[in-house]
Design an enzyme around this catalytic site. Structure first.
Site, mmCIF file in Angstrom:
data_model
loop_
_atom_site.group_PDB
_atom_site.id
_atom_site.type_symbol
_atom_site.label_atom_id
_atom_site.label_comp_id
_atom_site.label_asym_id
_atom_site.label_seq_id
_atom_site.Cartn_x
_atom_site.Cartn_y
_atom_site.Cartn_z
ATOM 1 N N CYS A 107 -3.211 7.077 -3.867
ATOM 2 C CA CYS A 107 -3.882 7.430 -2.614
ATOM 3 C C CYS A 107 -5.165 6.611 -2.503
ATOM 4 C CB CYS A 107 -4.200 8.917 -2.580
ATOM 5 S SG CYS A 107 -5.322 9.399 -1.252
ATOM 6 N N GLU A 142 0.435 -6.319 -0.612
ATOM 7 C CA GLU A 142 1.115 -5.735 0.545
ATOM 8 C C GLU A 142 0.676 -4.299 0.826
ATOM 9 O OE1 GLU A 142 5.288 -8.275 0.600
ATOM 10 O OE2 GLU A 142 5.299 -6.272 -0.283
ATOM 11 N N CYS A 156 -7.487 13.198 1.181
ATOM 12 C CA CYS A 156 -7.395 12.627 2.531
ATOM 13 C C CYS A 156 -7.871 13.632 3.577
ATOM 14 C CB CYS A 156 -5.961 12.194 2.826
ATOM 15 S SG CYS A 156 -5.473 10.715 1.901
ATOM 16 N N GLU A 302 3.994 -15.586 -0.078
ATOM 17 C CA GLU A 302 5.358 -15.400 -0.564
ATOM 18 C C GLU A 302 6.298 -16.034 0.452
ATOM 19 O OE1 GLU A 302 6.337 -11.396 -1.696
ATOM 20 O OE2 GLU A 302 4.365 -11.045 -2.617
#
Length: 662
Positions: A107, A142, A156, A302
């Site tokens: 997270c 990513e 969160c 990539e």
């Protein structure tokens, strides 16, 4: 120009590393990315760092003239860390913890994970700050991949409440903005605000939009935590992250701001690919989106080098196909090509994801194609270094608007990006370069700006567009423009809201178009269909350009143009069929004098230009699987052969030319 591969020496015996470095040098490779998933090797137990193996790999590569992009390994927290602190794991919208066993299992808002992130990044930065072979940092990997942008854990929830308090100031303002009086959702204080875990039915759309914004901001904040450390310890090294093209869970304009340059991961032919005949156009669009997030050239971190696959495999790349995709990347602004990966791994989830070398490490056809490209780039690289793409047309991509349509697509299956693709396809087919930009970017340098799906606007965006048109620009937008406020609730003004005077029309009524219903429209000499949605337009100051032909809509306006200041604003009240879009944009581009390339080619040939001062470089790419023709009306230098060519030229399937005007 940097030309490289993603390399994982930790997957192979040390005695192989020298062989790999030699083969890389022979192929023209001068840079590799290392270590972005190697946390367990770099820190096998808490506080016990081992950089010796990485030092040796970097040293071997350096002896062969190969520089290093060093990844921070935070995309794959090691097992020992999860065992000590399982609270790091993210939570899905059902409230279930996502377990260990893949990657991206953390997270962004977990304070414990942020502390461990600081420790590993600081240790790496301190160790490599004086190593001249390390030229660049690559943060994480990513962000958001595998639907990991959004987490619903208690951390969160706490951070979301802080984020909302900073945004709205007081709880009454939030209640008013979200319209929580609906369904008795009024919040008494900040501690009563929820995160949108799974409920009985749909959540408030304003809550959902703000949670997407918050989640995106959380990623940006987490990335900046790493950037701040690297900037302080290693100020001489550039910093990047590998983006994912058309990915929409993170506001890439915000994510890009703190980076020196952005990179992205380009897999045109993979097991998740769009199977349509529009792959080349969609990849071109992805490149242009990536170039647009910082309005500057980018790297491909990539680049596909073989069949892809986890449980399933994509198809093999045909001879010349890898080369074609590489040159498309460079044409659209790539200043570096880094292949994924150097060698296919013999274990783990990605063992079917092939690299330049197969599992046995033996150089074969794909390696020799990489080597050919490397030799060619030694000729091309010095010439195009410092060149850029100059576009006269821009398409606005708004992540906030894309999220609004994702929350409420209006019609089942509709996607914001599909409409952008339709308009982009026109420019791609005519080889007209396009910048994909933020709604807040400076528009003044463009002859034409399009904003499909601009359902939400705020004062800043409205003023930006109006000032552009008032000053002589040409603007085109589509159905639902201005229908909502920036907080994702409907305007209580007439439709078009603050854009009404710009567009000079009223919307009498509107509807989705059911799949079994046909609505015909006419524009000039072209008759086509309306799709997804229709607006019934009543012109106020605008001129009618297109009309409906069906049922009670017959004779009603569907496409209009309005004079506003010194410019023009077009409105398209549906998604027209391709023929209508072509005729409309033919008219619009001619009226605002958009330039077209001097080189003509058969359908399926992409022609893209990079410019450096008075020098122009044309990349001519044949995506057809048959010989195709281009026509050059003046002598141009074929850089790869050193010969001048002119007239009618045949390109073989997957053939390319790189031409210079000198």
């Amino acid at each position: 120009m940097f030309y490289g591969a993603d390399y994982y020496p930790e997957h192979w015996p040390e005695e192989r590393w020298e062989t790999d470095a030699h083969l890389m040098k022979e192929a023209g490779i001068n840079v590799v990315r290392l270590a972005e998933f190697a946390w367990a090797k770099l820190e096998p137990d808490e506080g016990l760092y081992d950089f010796s193996w990485l030092d040796k790999a970097i040293s071997i590569l350096a002896r062969h003239g190969i520089k290093v992009i060093l990844g921070t390994p935070t995309a794959a927290p090691p097992k020992w860390l999860i065992d000590k602190h399982p609270e790091i794991l993210p939570v899905d919208n059902d409230g279930y913890v996502k377990g260990f066993g893949s990657r991206r299992h953390y997270c962004y808002n977990n304070p414990v994970y942020r502390q461990y992130t600081k420790k590993i990044v600081t240790a790496m930065a301190e160790h490599y700050k004086s190593n001249s072979n390390v030229i660049c940092w690559h943060i994480d990997n990513e962000f958001g991949c595998h639907d990991t942008t959004v987490c619903y854990c208690d951390n969160c929830l706490e951070e979301f409440r802080k984020w909302l308090k900073e945004r709205y100031g007081n709880i009454n303002k939030l209640n008013q903005s979200w319209g929580t009086v609906f369904w008795s959702q009024i919040y008494k204080d900040w501690d009563s605000v929820i995160v949108p875990r799974k409920a009985v039915t749909s959540h408030n759309p304003s809550l959902l939009l703000d949670y997407k914004r918050f989640s995106s901001d959380s990623v940006v904040k987490y990335q900046k935590l790493q950037i701040d450390i690297l900037r302080e310890v290693t100020p001489d090294k550039k910093i990047t992250h590998n983006f994912m093209g058309l990915f929409n869970q993170i506001d890439y304009y915000q994510l890009a701001k703190d980076l020196d340059f952005i990179s992205w991961d380009n897999y045109p032919i993979n097991h998740f690919s769009d199977k349509s005949d529009q792959i080349a156009a969609n990849i071109a669009l992805s490149h242009d989106v990536m170039r647009g997030v910082k309005k500057k050239n980018f790297w491909v971190m990539e680049q596909q080098s073989g069949p892809t696959g986890w449980e399933e495999m994509g198809r093999q790349l045909k001879p010349g196909e890898m080369r074609l995709w590489v040159y498309q990347s460079i044409a659209h602004g790539a200043d570096a090509i880094v292949y994924f990966r150097w060698r296919a791994c013999t274990f783990g989830t990605e063992e079917y994801w092939h690299g330049i070398l197969d599992h046995d490490g033996v150089p074969r056809r794909r390696y020799h194609e990489v080597k050919q490209i490397g030799q060619e780039l030694q000729k091309i690289g010095p010439l195009i270094e410092g060149s850029e793409i100059k576009a006269e047309v821009a398409i606005i991509r708004s992540f906030d608007n894309e999220w609004a349509f994702e929350i409420q697509p209006h019609k089942r299956g509709f996607k914001y990006m599909e409409q952008i693709k339709k308009y982009y396809k026109y420019f791609y087919s005519r080889n007209i370069p396009v910048d994909i930009i933020s709604p807040e970017d400076d528009l003044s340098g463009y002859k034409l700006v399009l904003a499909p799906g601009l359902i939400m606007v705020n004062e800043k965006i409205t003023d930006n567009i109006k000032n552009y048109v008032r000053g002589g620009g040409t603007f085109l937008t589509t159905w639902r423009a201005g229908a909502k406020r920036w907080d994702n609730r409907m305007n209580d003004q007439s439709l078009l809201g603050p854009l009404k005077d710009l567009l000079g029309i009223d919307i009498e009524e509107y509807s989705i178009i059911p799949d079994d219903e046909n609505i015909n429209i006419i524009f000039g000499d072209n008759e086509g269909t309306a799709n997804v949605w229709f607006d019934v337009i009543s012109p106020v100051t605008a001129e009618v350009l297109g009309e409906y032909k069906s049922d009670y809509l017959a004779g009603k306006a569907v496409i209009t143009v309005n004079k506003y200041g010194m410019g023009n604003a077009y409105y398209v009240g549906t998604i027209p069929s391709d023929g209508i879009i072509k005729e409309l944009l033919d008219k619009v581009t001619e009226k605002c004098n958009v330039s077209v390339t001097e080189i003509k080619g058969d359908e399926g040939i992409e022609i893209f230009r990079r410019i450096k001062g008075a020098d122009e470089f044309y990349f001519v790419l044949n995506f057809n699987r048959k010989p195709s023709t281009i026509i050059i009306d003046k002598p141009m230098m074929d850089i790869l052969t050193g010969k001048y060519i002119n007239g009618e030229i045949t390109l073989e399937p997957f053939g390319i030319k790189v031409l210079s005007n000198k």
